[in-house]
Design an enzyme around this catalytic site. Structure first.
Site, PDB file in Angstrom:
ATOM      1  N   LYS A 107       0.818  -1.220   0.000  1.00 39.57           N
ATOM      2  CA  LYS A 107       0.000   0.000   0.000  1.00 39.57           C
ATOM      3  C   LYS A 107       0.846   1.261   0.000  1.00 39.57           C
ATOM      4  O   LYS A 107       0.362   2.338  -0.331  1.00 39.57           O
ATOM      5  CB  LYS A 107      -0.957  -0.013   1.189  1.00 39.57           C
ATOM      6  CG  LYS A 107      -2.047  -1.058   1.062  1.00 39.57           C
ATOM      7  CD  LYS A 107      -3.139  -0.882   2.109  1.00 39.57           C
ATOM      8  CE  LYS A 107      -4.323  -1.791   1.858  1.00 39.57           C
ATOM      9  NZ  LYS A 107      -4.065  -3.194   2.211  1.00 39.57           N
TER      10      LYS A 107
HETATM   11  C1  LIG Z   1      -4.747  -4.334   1.612  1.00 41.73           C
HETATM   12  C2  LIG Z   1      -4.024  -5.628   1.611  1.00 41.73           C
HETATM   13  C3  LIG Z   1      -4.390  -6.690   0.743  1.00 41.73           C
HETATM   14  C4  LIG Z   1      -5.612  -6.636  -0.140  1.00 41.73           C
HETATM   15  O1  LIG Z   1      -5.454  -5.778  -1.238  1.00 41.73           O
HETATM   16  P1  LIG Z   1      -6.757  -5.371  -2.088  1.00 41.73           P
HETATM   17  O2  LIG Z   1      -6.263  -4.369  -3.075  1.00 41.73           O
HETATM   18  O3  LIG Z   1      -7.711  -4.767  -1.090  1.00 41.73           O
HETATM   19  O4  LIG Z   1      -7.309  -6.589  -2.705  1.00 41.73           O
HETATM   20  C5  LIG Z   1      -3.623  -7.839   0.741  1.00 41.73           C
HETATM   21  N1  LIG Z   1      -2.553  -7.973   1.556  1.00 41.73           N
HETATM   22  C6  LIG Z   1      -2.184  -6.985   2.402  1.00 41.73           C
HETATM   23  C7  LIG Z   1      -1.019  -7.207   3.290  1.00 41.73           C
HETATM   24  C8  LIG Z   1      -2.898  -5.780   2.460  1.00 41.73           C
HETATM   25  O5  LIG Z   1      -2.524  -4.808   3.308  1.00 41.73           O
END
Ligand SMILES: *Cc1c(COP(=O)(O)O)cnc(C)c1O
Length: 434
Positions: A107
């Site tokens: 993210k």
């Molecule tokens: C947010 C997150 C996901 C999921 O990603 P999406 O784009 O919501 O499908 C998977 N793994 C981790 C560690 C995350 O923080």
């Protein structure tokens, strides 16, 4: 580039408006009016381009003239500012490690890109902007670090007390400066409810310019394409066939960005949506029946989503054709028991430590490869295992070392304001923080 609202095609906005507003009328998601194609020459010779150039080529058509090219170059340098290696775990399964950024999760990339775009667009605003977010752990840290020290922007993060891991808590609370962490005596849902109330509160909105850093924002969604290209650049060094790409999925923004890159010309044999017990999409892919559910808690808690908001974008990419969607994507649902087993087994066999989200992906990929033995591919490593120490250390019976990238952060002091789930406390804080 223009973006239209998936709930109302008549509403069309530019990149700037979509970035500032986040979503359109009726909470509709924005979607690009056209899908710009990569040149074939570019796609088959990625190794000749720097990571920065690849990222720039990936983003430029989506931003257009709205950010001057030299500023976009700067934003990209600050977004792709850490290594994203593709590592082999087994002969057939590699992992794209997206967790070497400041908050050790993928993210970081979306949050850094979006925060800098917002900061550029709001630069001449005389009102200070307040970004307000609720987090169950991972999003808040990425947003906090993305906006840290940016002029004219305050960030207020609500998180549930005692329900985030120690590393996650430090990432939320130790930055200080323009980042305010509110520790709420309650659950993540309580945090979200307070944030929603704040967005509809007249007095607060008269006094502050509130905005969200929602994961459906196009400025967070689109830059996620970049690392699929960086993976391909590394893949092409030692493989010829197109890879199977397996993405641990919750809100489906990440996999949707990979699919978008694929529609633009990125080679991929197949996509796998790896889910935990929250199996709405794997079920949909079997039955053509989309049944949102209440989210159930699991070890891979960043994927505990009962109604994945980005799925409408995937449907749009496939022109609402269920059959073509089903040809390209397979879904798997992996329970906590299998997740633990996978972490333990991969550590024992290959000395590699998977976090619970990557473990869900690994187990899904293994199942797919059993059914399709001539293929190979990579999974996305979305978070560093140290962010989920309870689950991981339990499975491998070993302590995980804190990576160097955050040793300084771990030494810093936690600073929070404790609040209850009574909205008045949040209102008072927001109106009097500066
Ligand atoms: C947010 C997150 C996901 C999921 O990603 P999406 O784009 O919501 O499908 C998977 N793994 C981790 C560690 C995350 O923080």
């Amino acid at each position: 580039m223009k973006y239209y609202n998936l709930k109302d095609n008549q509403e069309k906005v530019d990149f700037k408006t979509a970035t500032i507003k986040g979503q359109g009328k009726d909470k509709g998601l924005f979607f690009p009016e056209s899908i710009p194609q990569f040149e074939e020459e570019f796609m088959s010779n990625l190794h000749q381009y720097s990571d920065h150039e690849i990222a720039y080529q990936c983003m430029k058509d989506f931003v257009g003239e709205e950010i001057p090219s030299e500023i976009l170059h700067e934003i990209i340098s600050e977004t792709v500012s850490f290594e994203i290696p593709l590592k082999k775990i087994t002969d057939k399964i590699s992992i794209l490690e997206l967790f070497h950024g400041p908050t050790l999760a993928f993210k970081d990339i979306g949050a850094r890109f979006m925060s800098r775009c917002l900061s550029f667009f709001l630069n001449n605003n005389d009102k200070k902007v307040t970004v307000l977010v609720a987090t169950s752990g991972d999003t808040g840290g990425a947003v906090a670090h993305g906006f840290y020290d940016l002029p004219g922007i305050d960030v207020v993060i609500l998180y549930p007390k005692n329900r985030v891991s120690p590393v996650q808590e430090k990432q939320l609370t130790a930055l200080g400066n323009n980042i305010y962490a509110l520790e709420l005596n309650g659950t993540f849902d309580d945090c979200q409810n307070l944030v929603k109330q704040a967005f509809s509160d007249e007095e607060i909105n008269n006094n502050l310019f509130l905005t969200s850093a929602n994961s459906i924002n196009i400025a967070r969604w689109l830059p996620q394409q970049i690392y699929y290209l960086l993976a391909m650049k590394q893949w092409q060094k030692y493989e010829h066939a197109a890879p199977v790409v397996c993405v641990p999925s919750g809100n489906f923004g990440n996999i949707c960005a990979g699919l978008l890159a694929h529609f633009r010309g990125l080679p991929a044999a197949h996509f796998i949506a790896a889910c935990n017990a929250n199996d709405i999409i794997p079920n949909y892919l079997k039955t053509n029946n989309l049944q949102p559910q209440k989210a159930v808690p699991t070890l891979s808690n960043a994927m505990d989503v009962g109604n994945p908001s980005n799925f409408v974008r995937i449907m749009e990419l496939f022109g609402q054709q269920f059959n073509s969607l089903q040809d390209k994507i397979s879904g798997y649902s992996i329970d906590d028991k299998k997740t633990r087993q996978t972490i333990a087994e991969i550590y024992k066999k290959y000395n590699y430590i998977l976090d619970p989200h990557a473990a869900v992906a690994f187990a899904s990929m293994e199942q797919y490869l059993q059914e399709n033995p001539d293929q190979k591919g990579f999974i996305l490593g979305t978070a560093h295992p140290v962010k989920f120490p309870d689950a991981v250390e339990n499975a491998i019976q070993t302590e995980i070392n804190i990576p160097e990238a955050i040793t300084d952060l771990m030494k810093k002091e936690k600073k929070t304001v404790e609040i209850s789930s009574d909205f008045e406390e949040l209102r008072r804080f927001l109106l009097h923080k500066n």
